[in-house]
Scaffold this motif. Structure first.
Motif, mmCIF file in Angstrom:
data_model
loop_
_atom_site.group_PDB
_atom_site.id
_atom_site.type_symbol
_atom_site.label_atom_id
_atom_site.label_comp_id
_atom_site.label_asym_id
_atom_site.label_seq_id
_atom_site.Cartn_x
_atom_site.Cartn_y
_atom_site.Cartn_z
ATOM 1 N N VAL A 158 0.877 -1.167 0.000
ATOM 2 C CA VAL A 158 0.000 0.000 0.000
ATOM 3 C C VAL A 158 0.917 1.220 0.000
ATOM 4 C CG1 VAL A 158 -1.746 1.311 1.246
ATOM 5 C CG2 VAL A 158 -1.818 -1.198 1.253
ATOM 6 N N VAL A 159 0.924 1.955 -1.092
ATOM 7 C CA VAL A 159 1.915 3.023 -1.278
ATOM 8 C C VAL A 159 1.253 4.401 -1.273
ATOM 9 C CG1 VAL A 159 3.687 3.956 -2.812
ATOM 10 C CG2 VAL A 159 3.405 1.476 -2.612
ATOM 11 N N TYR A 160 1.855 5.291 -0.513
ATOM 12 C CA TYR A 160 1.489 6.707 -0.529
ATOM 13 C C TYR A 160 2.732 7.486 -0.948
ATOM 14 C CZ TYR A 160 -2.823 5.822 2.111
ATOM 15 O OH TYR A 160 -4.061 5.384 2.513
ATOM 16 N N GLY A 161 2.583 8.296 -1.978
ATOM 17 C CA GLY A 161 3.645 9.222 -2.343
ATOM 18 C C GLY A 161 3.296 10.603 -1.836
ATOM 19 N N THR A 162 4.226 11.519 -1.972
ATOM 20 C CA THR A 162 3.940 12.893 -1.558
ATOM 21 C C THR A 162 4.265 13.867 -2.686
ATOM 22 O OG1 THR A 162 6.107 13.580 -0.673
ATOM 23 C CG2 THR A 162 4.703 12.232 0.767
ATOM 24 N N SER A 163 3.557 14.962 -2.644
ATOM 25 C CA SER A 163 3.789 16.068 -3.572
ATOM 26 C C SER A 163 3.312 17.336 -2.884
ATOM 27 C CB SER A 163 3.003 15.852 -4.871
ATOM 28 O OG SER A 163 2.992 17.028 -5.656
ATOM 29 N N ARG A 164 3.914 18.454 -3.203
ATOM 30 C CA ARG A 164 3.445 19.707 -2.608
ATOM 31 C C ARG A 164 2.037 20.053 -3.100
ATOM 32 N NH1 ARG A 164 8.740 23.325 -3.644
ATOM 33 N NH2 ARG A 164 8.801 21.859 -5.371
ATOM 34 N N ASN A 165 1.727 19.657 -4.347
ATOM 35 C CA ASN A 165 0.401 19.951 -4.921
ATOM 36 C C ASN A 165 -0.158 18.711 -5.619
ATOM 37 O OD1 ASN A 165 0.260 22.959 -4.454
ATOM 38 N ND2 ASN A 165 2.119 22.894 -5.694
ATOM 39 N N PRO A 166 -0.614 17.721 -4.838
ATOM 40 C CA PRO A 166 -1.083 16.484 -5.463
ATOM 41 C C PRO A 166 -2.310 16.658 -6.353
ATOM 42 C CG PRO A 166 -1.535 16.481 -3.095
ATOM 43 C CD PRO A 166 -0.665 17.656 -3.359
ATOM 44 N N LYS A 167 -3.107 17.703 -6.112
ATOM 45 C CA LYS A 167 -4.315 17.912 -6.918
ATOM 46 C C LYS A 167 -3.977 18.232 -8.377
ATOM 47 C CE LYS A 167 -7.248 19.414 -3.083
ATOM 48 N NZ LYS A 167 -8.005 20.538 -2.469
ATOM 49 N N LYS A 168 -2.751 18.707 -8.598
ATOM 50 C CA LYS A 168 -2.340 19.046 -9.967
ATOM 51 C C LYS A 168 -1.906 17.818 -10.771
ATOM 52 C CE LYS A 168 -0.798 23.802 -9.094
ATOM 53 N NZ LYS A 168 0.355 24.748 -9.185
#
Length: 267
Positions: free
Chosen positions: A28-38
């Protein structure tokens, strides 16, 4: 139950490749981004996280734990590059890279450790760089951030061992990613004493990245580490000469090794 993985900087490059690979392996993987909605059509979940904001880090880690009830593996991958002669590079830009590559990675570790202690298990993999083993001309600050994270990894590893938490680091060489476009480039100033040689080395660095290895090699290496019961302190992933350069630094006299580097960078 599937193991839960958090990958900082998981929206592109090495982080995305690793996350996609682990998802296919049943994690089960979660990545990160400053603006995931983009970001659309991503192969795994993304949560909002800015490694320069402690509040953002704590919120992202809490979001994963609330959703999954645990957090088994942190892959500290978020980072940025910087190039330039030390003399010409603005000190505030140097601080920004240390805040991201070094202090940001530390703050994410600090955020996940309470949960891992509670579980009495966990694995932290810090992504550093083969550049962190040597002071490279025009990449000295980047080398310093990654070298510093290597040493902190050694320290944290010993501090948390009694909680059954394992810590290691993976140092990649050149991989074909978008890091060159995202790094801070000190401008090639017209009146700089380093103008000609720095421009030549900028071109050389970008060529190395463009000709770099497929990031899937990092994904395979990290998967192997995850399935190792007692991970080593350090791992290196890259072509033979990149990894051999570390061996040479260890065995050659300092000035001889310096000469090899200067010849390589045409200094």
């Amino acid at each position: 139950m599937s193991r839960v993985v958090l990958i900082t900087g998981g929206s592109s490059g090495i982080g995305k490749s690793v996350g996609e690979f682990l998802t296919k392996k049943g994690f089960v993987v979660y990545g990160t981004s400053r603006n995931p909605k983009k970001i659309t059509n991503h192969p795994f979940k993304l949560v909002a996280l800015d490694v320069n904001s402690e509040e953002s880090i704590l919120n992202a880690v809490a979001e994963v734990i609330i959703a999954e009830g645990k957090l088994d593996i942190l892959i500290n991958n978020a980072g940025m590059g910087i190039t330039g002669p030390i003399e010409d590079t603005p000190t505030n830009e140097m601080r920004k890279v240390f805040d991201t590559n070094f202090f940001g990675a530390i703050d994410v570790m600090k955020a996940v450790l309470p949960q891992m202690r509670k579980q009495q298990s966990g694995l932290i993999i810090n992504v550093t760089s083969i550049a962190g083993y040597m002071g490279l001309p025009f990449r000295g600050i980047y080398s310093a951030t990654k070298g510093a994270l290597e040493l902190v990894t050694e320290a944290v590893r010993m501090e948390v061992k009694n909680f059954n938490i394992k810590v290691t680091n993976v140092a990649p060489g050149d991989f074909a990613t978008n890091i060159a476009s995202g790094r801070y480039h000190t401008p090639v100033f017209e009146n700089s004493a380093y103008k000609k040689v720095y421009q030549e080395n900028l071109d050389l660095m970008d060529a190395h990245v463009d000709a770099g290895s497929n990031p899937i090699k990092m994904a395979e290496a990290i998967y192997k580490i995850i399935n190792t019961s007692q991970p080593k302190v350090h791992y290196k992933v890259g072509d033979f000469m990149q990894k051999f350069s570390i061996v040479l630094k260890r065995i050659l006299p300092d000035k001889m090794y310096e000469k090899l580097l200067m010849n390589h960078y045409k200094l």
